[in-house]
Design a protein around this motif. Structure first.
Motif, short mmCIF file in Angstrom:
data_model
loop_
_atom_site.label_atom_id
_atom_site.label_comp_id
_atom_site.label_asym_id
_atom_site.label_seq_id
_atom_site.Cartn_x
_atom_site.Cartn_y
_atom_site.Cartn_z
N ALA A 111 0.82 -1.22 0.00
CA ALA A 111 0.00 0.00 0.00
C ALA A 111 0.85 1.26 0.00
O ALA A 111 0.33 2.36 -0.18
N VAL A 112 2.14 1.13 0.22
CA VAL A 112 3.07 2.25 0.21
C VAL A 112 4.22 1.89 -0.72
O VAL A 112 4.73 0.76 -0.67
N GLY A 113 4.60 2.82 -1.58
CA GLY A 113 5.71 2.58 -2.49
C GLY A 113 7.05 2.86 -1.83
O GLY A 113 7.41 2.24 -0.83
N GLN A 114 7.75 3.83 -2.35
CA GLN A 114 9.07 4.14 -1.83
C GLN A 114 8.98 4.96 -0.55
O GLN A 114 8.13 5.84 -0.42
N LEU A 115 9.88 4.66 0.38
CA LEU A 115 9.95 5.39 1.64
C LEU A 115 11.26 6.17 1.67
O LEU A 115 12.35 5.60 1.48
N ILE A 116 11.15 7.49 1.86
CA ILE A 116 12.33 8.35 2.00
C ILE A 116 12.38 8.83 3.44
O ILE A 116 11.42 9.44 3.93
N VAL A 117 13.47 8.55 4.12
CA VAL A 117 13.60 8.87 5.53
C VAL A 117 14.61 10.01 5.70
O VAL A 117 15.78 9.88 5.30
N LEU A 118 14.15 11.11 6.22
CA LEU A 118 15.02 12.26 6.50
C LEU A 118 15.17 12.34 8.01
O LEU A 118 14.31 12.88 8.72
N ALA A 119 16.25 11.75 8.50
CA ALA A 119 16.44 11.62 9.94
C ALA A 119 17.91 11.37 10.22
O ALA A 119 18.71 11.09 9.32
N SER A 120 18.26 11.45 11.49
CA SER A 120 19.62 11.16 11.91
C SER A 120 19.94 9.69 11.65
O SER A 120 19.05 8.86 11.46
N GLU A 121 21.22 9.37 11.67
CA GLU A 121 21.65 7.99 11.43
C GLU A 121 21.01 7.04 12.43
O GLU A 121 20.64 5.90 12.09
N GLU A 122 20.85 7.48 13.67
CA GLU A 122 20.25 6.63 14.71
C GLU A 122 18.83 6.20 14.32
O GLU A 122 18.47 5.02 14.41
N PHE A 123 18.02 7.15 13.90
CA PHE A 123 16.65 6.83 13.54
C PHE A 123 16.58 6.03 12.24
O PHE A 123 15.71 5.17 12.08
N GLN A 124 17.49 6.30 11.31
CA GLN A 124 17.51 5.52 10.08
C GLN A 124 17.79 4.05 10.37
O GLN A 124 17.14 3.15 9.82
N GLN A 125 18.76 3.80 11.25
CA GLN A 125 19.10 2.42 11.58
C GLN A 125 17.94 1.73 12.29
O GLN A 125 17.67 0.55 12.06
N TYR A 126 17.25 2.47 13.14
CA TYR A 126 16.09 1.91 13.82
C TYR A 126 15.04 1.47 12.81
O TYR A 126 14.43 0.40 12.93
#
Length: 582
Positions: free
Chosen positions: A198-213
């Motif tokens: 239901a969701v295509g591509q996800l772009i995450v704009l966050a610190s490295e900590e939140f990206q890894q999470y």
């Protein structure tokens, strides 16, 4: 959105057409296919007496959407008509005897991207990202209050409901000031939706900590890219996102068949095409230019000699997106109508129109309502350019949506009401472009700049109306400006225009005249002083058009009305002043 561009670097049109050597004039017959929400249009440019000129156009009803959904059928039909008009074979039968130039397709040959922005709390980038998305063929949804409870807490249930309704191609998850408390709710929701497709591509704009999470929570199967915005300037983040979204749309177009003809059609987005041609005009004429079209969404390009901006709102148009008037507000639309129309009647008009979105307005009453809807969509889009674009506009090029069969003055008024220009020199020209030559030239200019330059200079630059804007404010009916228009044969007409009114003076296409104006106290034209005489033409080329000369003495900013009756009376006066029947 808005992208802000430094336009000191010349466009391709300027490189070849002005600054450098021109290509051979006989570039061959060039074809542009233009797809909007109502029509598929074909435009042909070819060599005429050593210069590239506009030679033919045709259009058929668009089959991009329901009930047919077969764009190649419409393309083949429009190409067949052009082949009959020109004697040139553009399709599968084209042979060596047919001297062909580049082919291009512009507009919206596939549906726009759907982009959802989900900020985990407040973040300064939220509106920057929304603006960036609107610089591409994307419908942007900012999920803030709509996915939060009354106490402002992000609700995973509300978020899931909204995302299922939108089914976004791209979701931008932005680390805000509540990320520590809200990240888990957001990630849990995305995990379910991604697994279901239901969701295509996800772009995450966050610190490295939140990206890894997020990576650990969603697994390697998620289509995800990440960026730490704290490591970059906002404009760098915006540029990266714009490039990503533009590439995704280009890939969507590339995945379509060959659009019904046996020759490559190079895709040039409507914003790119409009940007190229608008910037060329701004540099060529040394003026501030706005090009605007409301067909499959609203597209605006603004440019001066050294700066520019572009905006796309695919969710705002008078065809498949006519329901957007409900979000803008029906009361504002009603107050701009010269017709008596209750809120219920206008709502029914919108809903009836929504059931037949690919039918043009044939009845004059419907065309008037449609013209006011155009103004509302343009005004809403123009507000998105605040802080970037200036209302000091010298030339407005308005696309086919502004070209009404009954009276071209209706389209001119719609453009003026949507943009409300306050030109630095006091005069703005309005050019209605029924064949969308500006966008077609920009599309072909991506491959053949000299062809585009010839077409813009020889086939586009005849104004429909020349408008003198009187700035200032006073009592309604108070004299604002008086003047005298003297024609080349020596005949003249004297006039006086009151504040809150307009006046239409005859001056035909290609005709020139001298206009002398005197402003009353409290009013000015182009920075003049009260009582000072101002002259336009003949040396400056003060010229007319199909609608002639309009003296717009409604002031800048235009007055707000105290009640519905006052607004209706004023609007009716404007229509009467311009000779528009209602």
């Amino acid at each position: 959105m808005v992208t802000y561009r430094n336009t000191d670097a010349p466009t391709g049109l300027e490189d070849s057409a002005i600054a450098g050597p021109r290509e051979t004039a006989d570039a061959g017959a060039s074809l542009v296919i233009d797809v909007d929400g109502l029509h598929v249009r074909g435009i042909v440019f070819d060599s005429v007496e050593g210069e590239s000129r506009f030679v033919a156009s045709s259009q058929v009803m668009s089959t991009l959407g329901p009930p047919i959904g077969d764009l190649p059928t419409a393309v083949r039909e429009v190409v067949s008509i052009l082949e009959g008009q020109t004697g040139t074979q553009f399709g599968v039968e084209a042979g060596s005897e047919d001297h062909l130039g580049p082919f291009a397709i512009t507009g919206y040959p596939v549906a726009p991207l759907s982009v959802a922005i989900v900020p985990a709390g407040s973040h300064a980038l939220t509106h920057v990202l929304a603006a960036t998305g609107r610089a591409t063929p994307s419908t942007v949804h900012i999920l803030t209050d709509a996915v939060r409870t009354e106490d402002g807490v992000l609700s995973s249930t509300l978020l899931e409901v909204r995302l299922r309704g939108i089914r976004p191609d791209v979701v931008i998850l932005l680390e805000g000031d509540r990320a520590q408390s809200e990240w888990a709710s957001a990630v849990g929701t995305f995990s379910n939706l991604i697994s279901e497709g239901a969701v295509g591509q996800l772009i995450v704009l966050a610190s490295e900590e939140f990206q890894q999470y997020l990576i650990q929570a969603l697994g390697e199967g998620a289509n995800m890219t990440g960026l730490d915005p704290s490591q970059y300037e906002p404009h760098e983040v915006a540029s990266a996102l714009e490039a990503e979204l533009a590439e995704l749309y280009d890939q969507r177009v590339a995945g379509e068949p060959r659009f019904g003809i046996n020759r490559e059609l190079r895709f040039v987005s409507r914003l790119r095409a409009g940007d190229l041609a608008t910037r060329y005009l701004a540099r060529r004429l040394e003026r501030s230019i706005v090009s605007v079209d409301v067909a499959a969404g609203t597209a605006i390009n603004w440019s001066t000699m050294h700066a520019g901006g572009s905006l796309a709102r695919p969710d705002l148009d008078v065809h498949t997106n006519i329901r957007s008037l409900f979000a803008i507000g029906l009361d504002g639309v009603r107050s701009a109508l010269p017709l008596e129309m209750s809120r219920e009647d206008l709502a029914n008009w919108v809903l009836n129109r929504a059931t037949r979105p690919r039918v043009g307005a044939a009845v004059w009453r419907d065309q008037i309502v449609e013209s006011v809807a155009l103004s509302a969509f343009v005004a809403e889009s123009w507000r998105n350019l605040e802080g970037v674009a200036s209302d000091q506009i010298d030339l407005i090029v308005a696309g086919s949506g502004f070209c009404f069969d009954g009276d071209p003055a209706l389209g001119v008024l719609a453009a003026l009401n949507g943009l409300r220009p306050a030109p630095l020199g006091g005069v703005v020209q309005v050019l209605l472009d029924p064949d969308c030559l500006l966008w077609a030239a920009g599309a072909i200019g991506d491959q053949s700049p000299a062809v585009a330059a010839d077409v813009v200079e020889h086939d586009l630059l005849s104004p429909t109306a020349t408008v003198v804007v009187v700035e200032g404010a006073g009592a309604e009916g108070q004299p604002a400006v008086s003047g005298k228009l003297t024609y080349e044969d020596g005949e003249s007409v004297e006039f006086s225009v009151a504040y809150g009114s307009m006046m239409r003076l005859p001056l035909g296409e290609g005709d020139r005249a001298t206009l002398v104006l005197t402003c009353e106290p409290g009013f000015a034209v182009g920075g003049s002083n009260p009582g000072e005489q101002i002259q336009f033409g003949p040396e400056e080329g003060f010229e007319g058009g199909e609608v002639g000369v309009i003296i717009d003495a409604r002031g800048r900013p235009m007055a707000e009305f105290s009640d519905e009756t006052a607004a209706r009376d004023a609007v009716r006066r404007w229509y009467t002043d311009l000779g528009i029947q209602f």
